[in-house]
Design an enzyme around this catalytic site. Structure first.
Site, PDB file in Angstrom:
ATOM      1  N   ARG A  85     113.344  25.415  43.528  1.00  0.00           N
ATOM      2  CA  ARG A  85     113.308  25.946  44.835  1.00  0.00           C
ATOM      3  C   ARG A  85     112.665  24.752  45.756  1.00  0.00           C
ATOM      4  NH1 ARG A  85     108.830  29.860  46.562  1.00  0.00           N
ATOM      5  NH2 ARG A  85     109.321  30.106  48.696  1.00  0.00           N
ATOM      6  N   GLU A 117     106.645  34.000  51.959  1.00  0.00           N
ATOM      7  CA  GLU A 117     105.217  34.445  52.039  1.00  0.00           C
ATOM      8  C   GLU A 117     104.850  34.891  53.588  1.00  0.00           C
ATOM      9  OE1 GLU A 117     102.219  32.540  50.021  1.00  0.00           O
ATOM     10  OE2 GLU A 117     103.087  32.900  48.103  1.00  0.00           O
ATOM     11  N   GLU A 153     107.207  32.194  42.463  1.00  0.00           N
ATOM     12  CA  GLU A 153     106.175  31.230  42.187  1.00  0.00           C
ATOM     13  C   GLU A 153     105.320  31.773  41.459  1.00  0.00           C
ATOM     14  OE1 GLU A 153     104.038  29.971  45.693  1.00  0.00           O
ATOM     15  OE2 GLU A 153     105.727  29.448  46.834  1.00  0.00           O
ATOM     16  N   TYR A 206      99.812  35.313  41.847  1.00  0.00           N
ATOM     17  CA  TYR A 206      98.751  34.545  41.650  1.00  0.00           C
ATOM     18  C   TYR A 206      97.473  35.298  40.704  1.00  0.00           C
ATOM     19  CZ  TYR A 206     101.308  30.696  43.331  1.00  0.00           C
ATOM     20  OH  TYR A 206     102.195  29.675  43.706  1.00  0.00           O
ATOM     21  N   HIS A 242     108.777  27.538  55.106  1.00  0.00           N
ATOM     22  CA  HIS A 242     107.595  27.628  54.178  1.00  0.00           C
ATOM     23  C   HIS A 242     106.422  27.084  54.895  1.00  0.00           C
ATOM     24  CE1 HIS A 242     106.301  27.719  49.525  1.00  0.00           C
ATOM     25  NE2 HIS A 242     105.254  27.458  50.231  1.00  0.00           N
ATOM     26  N   ASN A 244     106.104  36.021  44.736  1.00  0.00           N
ATOM     27  CA  ASN A 244     105.057  35.195  44.175  1.00  0.00           C
ATOM     28  C   ASN A 244     103.664  35.783  43.771  1.00  0.00           C
ATOM     29  OD1 ASN A 244     106.880  33.475  45.241  1.00  0.00           O
ATOM     30  ND2 ASN A 244     105.543  32.627  47.093  1.00  0.00           N
TER      31      ASN A 244
END
Ligand code: FCB
Length: 471
Positions: free
Chosen positions: A105, A193, A377, A321, A148, A319
């Site tokens: 990606r 995002e 991600e 985290y 991005h 994504n």
């Protein structure tokens, strides 16, 4: 050494390649990760790795401007050189391929490929053509993100994402890219995002362009989502064979106590982090609770916008985290209450794999039209050092194993998850944190640009090799 494709398997830590060490990564035999069609890849983004910001006609982006302002980025770092990927892309692709990674990606720098009048920049376009052609030759599945975060500065000068016109400019950019690159892209990601672009960029000012106003954040979000919605049919028309989707970062919020106020705070946290993006995309409306949190910030929405935004997607990129423990702030909102004694990464983020599983299974219940999911991600930063040519990133190995187990659990609970991309292929420019925070599975020495495969990447490679051999 690590740049030499054929050498990577030979440089596996001797104990690991001989199989004499208990392998701390390989998923259990019943894991969905063993399915050959579960895509395992790595991700990067243009501004974080390319460098060459003034070359071949690239125009300034909002991140060039923002990172040049003293105090905005740790240690005054900028993406001017980054991993010098613009010049080292061939070796980087060799490295990716030598690790056996099946997907890549990447993102395109909008200011590299067209000027303020919309005229294509051939040299910039050729860079991505060469890159994508090489990936295709290698048989690597390509996910290409159009945005991005590196907005051309000339668009920010006209209001950036606060200006509705930027959404139409984005559709023009998507048109050019999909006409030029059709056939080399397996999956198009419109935006990475939008929460970060809207909230960190326009709501609290931690990211470029650095504005701080909740009303700006909701309007920027609306224009970002509109940009996405306008681009999807353009991509479909120009490149029908590829998949089209968007990438959302998601946040787990857990209540600090059983009190109704704290439960409500955790709910509002997830509304602000998840429903703000997923509701318009999948339900065609903004969550009303958002405006309880931020009264009076409703964006200006024109007739037809919500239909444009909520057109069906081929996939949703996720994504993930960390989780945030929250309590009521005593008014309309929530405040963070960091938990003591939990495992954290170099970012200070809590390691909490269950959050990924719980959010995914929750979305399946909330959104009946949830598209197939790719984890686009997931990863962590650690203060990695090269010792005798090796990087022993023990915490990352464990982090990846646990998060992949969470993905497996979500799959077994019925969520359609088709792949997972490590963030990141290599250490890079981590936005407001500059080069200090190392997210790569490959180490980058910024003084020499030498790449060193970390132990985590060796183990992922070993697993992929085994999986391939079994197929
Ligand atoms: C995400 C970004 C990515 C990277 C990781 C750590 O929010 O999409 O570029 O910085 O965080």
């Amino acid at each position: 050494m690590a740049n030499d494709a054929s050498a990577v398997f030979d440089t596996l830590s001797p104990a690991v390649s001989k199989g004499s060490l208990a392998d701390p990564f390989t998923p259990p035999a019943d894991s969905a990760l063993w399915r050959k069609n579960f895509l395992l890849g790595a991700a990067t983004a243009s501004y974080q790795i390319e460098g060459a910001v003034n070359e071949d006609g690239r125009l300034p982006s909002i991140w060039d401007t923002f990172s040049a302002i003293p105090g905005k980025v740790l240690a005054g770092d900028t993406g001017a050189v980054a991993c010098d990927h613009y010049h080292r892309w061939e070796a980087d692709i060799e490295m990716l391929a030598s690790l056996g990674l099946e997907g890549y990606r990447l993102s395109i720098a909008w200011p590299r490929v067209m000027d303020a009048a919309g005229v294509p920049n051939r040299k910039g376009l050729d860079f991505y053509k060469r890159l994508l052609n090489r990936l295709k030759e290698k048989g690597i599945t390509t996910f290409v993100t159009l945005y991005h975060w590196d907005l051309p500065q000339h668009l920010e000068d006209r209001g950036g994402w606060l200006n509705r016109d930027t959404a139409y400019r984005f559709a023009d950019y998507a048109d050019l890219m999909s006409r030029e690159l059709a056939g080399t892209v397996d999956a198009w990601v419109t935006l990475n995002e939008p929460w970060c672009s809207a909230y960190l960029g326009y709501g609290n000012g931690h990211h470029a362009p650095g504005l701080a106003n909740d009303r700006f954040a909701t309007q920027a979000m609306h224009h970002l989502l509109l940009a996405h919605g306008l681009a999807v049919p353009v991509l479909r028309a120009n490149d029908p064979a590829s998949q089209k989707g968007i990438v959302a970062n998601i946040g787990r919020g857990t209540p600090n106590s059983d009190s109704a106020a704290d439960q409500r705070a955790a709910h509002l946290f997830e509304v602000q982090h998840n429903a703000w993006i997923l509701d318009p995309l999948l339900k065609g409306s903004y969550p009303q609770d958002l405006f309880e949190l931020w009264p009076g910030t409703e964006p200006l929405v024109l007739d037809g916008d919500m239909e444009t935004i909520s057109a069906p997607l081929d996939f949703l990129g996720i994504n993930y985290y960390f989780r945030t423990n929250v309590a009521s702030d005593g008014a309309h909102g929530f405040r963070d209450v960091p938990l003591e004694g939990v495992e954290r990464t170099q970012m200070g983020w809590e390691v909490y794999p269950d959050g990924l599983r719980d959010l995914l299974t929750g979305f399946k219940k909330t959104y009946h039209n949830l598209p197939p999911i790719y984890i686009t991600e997931n990863g962590m930063a650690s203060d990695d050092q090269v010792t005798d040519g090796h990087v022993d990133d023990t915490q990352r190995i464990s982090f990846l194993k646990r998060h992949l187990a969470a993905v497996d659990q979500a799959i077994k609970a019925g969520v359609d998850i088709r792949g997972y991309f490590l963030w990141s292929l290599m250490d890079n420019f981590e936005w407001a944190f500059g080069y200090e925070r190392r997210f790569g599975v490959v180490h980058v020495d910024y003084s020499t640009q030498k790449r060193t495969v970390k132990h985590s990447a060796e183990l992922v490679a070993k697993f992929l090799k085994e999986r391939k051999a079994r197929a």
